[in-house]
Scaffold this motif. Structure first.
Motif, mmCIF file in Angstrom:
data_model
loop_
_atom_site.group_PDB
_atom_site.id
_atom_site.type_symbol
_atom_site.label_atom_id
_atom_site.label_comp_id
_atom_site.label_asym_id
_atom_site.label_seq_id
_atom_site.Cartn_x
_atom_site.Cartn_y
_atom_site.Cartn_z
ATOM 1 N N UNK A 216 0.837 -1.205 0.000
ATOM 2 C CA UNK A 216 0.000 0.000 0.000
ATOM 3 C C UNK A 216 0.872 1.256 0.000
ATOM 4 N N UNK A 217 1.932 1.249 0.814
ATOM 5 C CA UNK A 217 2.853 2.400 0.857
ATOM 6 C C UNK A 217 3.611 2.533 -0.467
ATOM 7 N N UNK A 218 3.941 1.421 -1.061
ATOM 8 C CA UNK A 218 4.590 1.409 -2.377
ATOM 9 C C UNK A 218 3.680 2.089 -3.402
ATOM 10 N N UNK A 219 2.401 1.703 -3.383
ATOM 11 C CA UNK A 219 1.428 2.285 -4.312
ATOM 12 C C UNK A 219 1.277 3.791 -4.085
ATOM 13 N N UNK A 220 1.191 4.198 -2.824
ATOM 14 C CA UNK A 220 1.054 5.629 -2.506
ATOM 15 C C UNK A 220 2.234 6.435 -3.041
ATOM 16 N N UNK A 221 3.435 5.873 -2.904
ATOM 17 C CA UNK A 221 4.628 6.567 -3.386
ATOM 18 C C UNK A 221 4.643 6.663 -4.907
ATOM 19 N N UNK A 222 4.194 5.620 -5.566
ATOM 20 C CA UNK A 222 4.105 5.636 -7.038
ATOM 21 C C UNK A 222 3.176 6.754 -7.490
ATOM 22 N N UNK A 223 2.002 6.826 -6.875
ATOM 23 C CA UNK A 223 1.018 7.845 -7.267
ATOM 24 C C UNK A 223 1.501 9.252 -6.912
ATOM 25 N N UNK A 227 2.295 12.137 -9.721
ATOM 26 C CA UNK A 227 1.298 13.215 -9.634
ATOM 27 C C UNK A 227 -0.103 12.736 -10.027
ATOM 28 N N UNK A 228 -0.473 11.581 -9.505
ATOM 29 C CA UNK A 228 -1.794 11.020 -9.778
ATOM 30 C C UNK A 228 -2.624 11.061 -8.502
ATOM 31 N N UNK A 229 -3.852 11.549 -8.624
ATOM 32 C CA UNK A 229 -4.737 11.676 -7.467
ATOM 33 C C UNK A 229 -5.536 10.390 -7.283
ATOM 34 N N UNK A 230 -4.904 9.420 -6.643
ATOM 35 C CA UNK A 230 -5.548 8.131 -6.404
ATOM 36 C C UNK A 230 -5.492 7.829 -4.908
ATOM 37 N N UNK A 231 -6.636 7.529 -4.328
ATOM 38 C CA UNK A 231 -6.689 7.179 -2.909
ATOM 39 C C UNK A 231 -6.354 5.698 -2.736
ATOM 40 N N UNK A 232 -5.435 5.398 -1.828
ATOM 41 C CA UNK A 232 -5.059 4.016 -1.559
ATOM 42 C C UNK A 232 -5.618 3.593 -0.203
ATOM 43 N N UNK A 271 14.665 4.851 -6.402
ATOM 44 C CA UNK A 271 14.554 3.901 -7.519
ATOM 45 C C UNK A 271 13.242 4.106 -8.272
ATOM 46 N N UNK A 272 12.156 4.319 -7.536
ATOM 47 C CA UNK A 272 10.851 4.571 -8.166
ATOM 48 C C UNK A 272 10.909 5.829 -9.018
ATOM 49 N N UNK A 273 11.546 6.872 -8.491
ATOM 50 C CA UNK A 273 11.669 8.141 -9.223
ATOM 51 C C UNK A 273 12.371 7.938 -10.564
ATOM 52 N N UNK A 274 13.509 7.225 -10.538
ATOM 53 C CA UNK A 274 14.272 6.998 -11.768
ATOM 54 C C UNK A 274 13.527 6.071 -12.734
ATOM 55 N N UNK A 275 12.810 5.111 -12.173
ATOM 56 C CA UNK A 275 12.063 4.183 -13.015
ATOM 57 C C UNK A 275 10.910 4.898 -13.730
ATOM 58 N N UNK A 276 10.202 5.760 -13.015
ATOM 59 C CA UNK A 276 9.109 6.514 -13.644
ATOM 60 C C UNK A 276 9.625 7.398 -14.773
ATOM 61 N N UNK A 277 10.816 7.953 -14.582
ATOM 62 C CA UNK A 277 11.434 8.743 -15.651
ATOM 63 C C UNK A 277 11.771 7.853 -16.843
#
Length: 284
Positions: A216-223, A227-232, A271-277
């Motif tokens: 759940x925390x992983x998902x929150x960080x991804x969103x 910059x996606x407005x998704x409630x987890x 890592x998530x930041x670089x992967x999203x890029x």
């Protein structure tokens, strides 16, 4: 150095080959269509002819739920396939690296599993990966076993891509919040594996990006980063039943990496930041 990499069509195998090529190494990546690792004759012939200095064995049957019902196929790939490759490596005196998983542990407690802790898998997939570890240790004198967790990379499907896809049509998601582990970016992991295989620092290692989180925390960080407005909504494992039981505690100590002079991987949020890029550039 010539390195044979199995599982080239998967996330990790792909990045291992790409990083090795960047360093000027002679990399040969094979997928299941190129080499049937469950066929000992084919494996023996292929490896002898190629004559690599090292084999990094990333190929695996990883469909955790399907493995519970398709046990023969899972066993053949994860145990027999590993045995065939390890034997072939032994015959030509090549280094051997086996990629394993956090699923070899039972997931109990809240501590970080050490490399020396005795595995006790709770699902068939984890059992076959542990059996693969034992095969490697029994057949070879010098080996690397690297346990990884929660992998995401450019080449294939993963949790990050799934969350981004679901966010296209949903603004609220239920995600398991009581399974804790470390996301692992295959780009970072590949660099470590290529560096490690060129050393003689054999043994069992745990490798993942630094830090722990729940799914759940992983998902929150991804969103958040996308910059996606998704409630987890954080839910329990029991509220999201699956065919195979998942370990609730996938924390692994990476102290052995440090003790042997290997640099820890960056924190998982970075890592998530670089992967999203990376995947945003792919889309373009």
């Amino acid at each position: 150095m010539k390195i044979l990499v199995t599982g080239y069509t998967g996330q990790l195998g792909f990045d291992v080959v790409q990083h090795g090529l960047k360093l000027g190494l002679d990399m040969v990546g094979v997928g299941s269509k190129d080499l049937d690792i469950t066929n000992p004759v084919d494996v023996n012939d292929y490896v002898k002819e190629l004559n690599p200095d090292a084999i990094i064995h990333c190929a695996a049957y990883t469909a955790v739920d399907k493995a519970e019902d398709d046990q023969n196929a899972c066993w053949n790939v994860n145990v027999e396939g590993t045995k065939n490759l390890a034997q072939a490596a032994k015959d030509i005196n090549a280094k051997f690296m086996y990629i394993s998983t956090d699923y070899v542990f039972n997931g109990e407690g809240e501590f970080s599993f050490k490399e020396t802790d005795k595995p006790n898998p709770i699902g068939f997939y984890g059992l076959t990966k542990y059996d693969g570890e034992q095969v490697v240790q029994q057949l070879l004198d010098h080996w690397f076993i690297v346990r990884i967790s929660w992998v995401f990379g450019i080449n294939g499907n993963n949790f990050v891509k799934t969350m981004l896809r679901l966010a296209e049509s949903r603004n609220e998601l239920n995600v398991v919040g009581d399974q804790i582990g470390s996301p692992t970016y295959t780009f970072d992991l590949a660099r470590l594996l290529i560096y490690m295989i060129q050393t003689d620092k054999y043994g069992i290692y745990h490798a993942s990006n630094e830090g722990f989180c729940s799914w759940a925390e992983f998902a929150e960080e991804i969103f958040r980063q996308a910059n996606l407005d998704v409630k987890v909504n954080s839910i329990s494992t029991e509220e999201y039943p699956t065919r195979a039981v998942r370990p609730k505690n996938s924390r692994m100590s990476k102290q052995k990496l440090v003790d042997n002079g290997f640099a820890p991987l960056p924190v998982w949020q970075d890592a998530v930041k670089r992967y999203l890029m990376e995947i945003s550039q792919e889309v373009k």
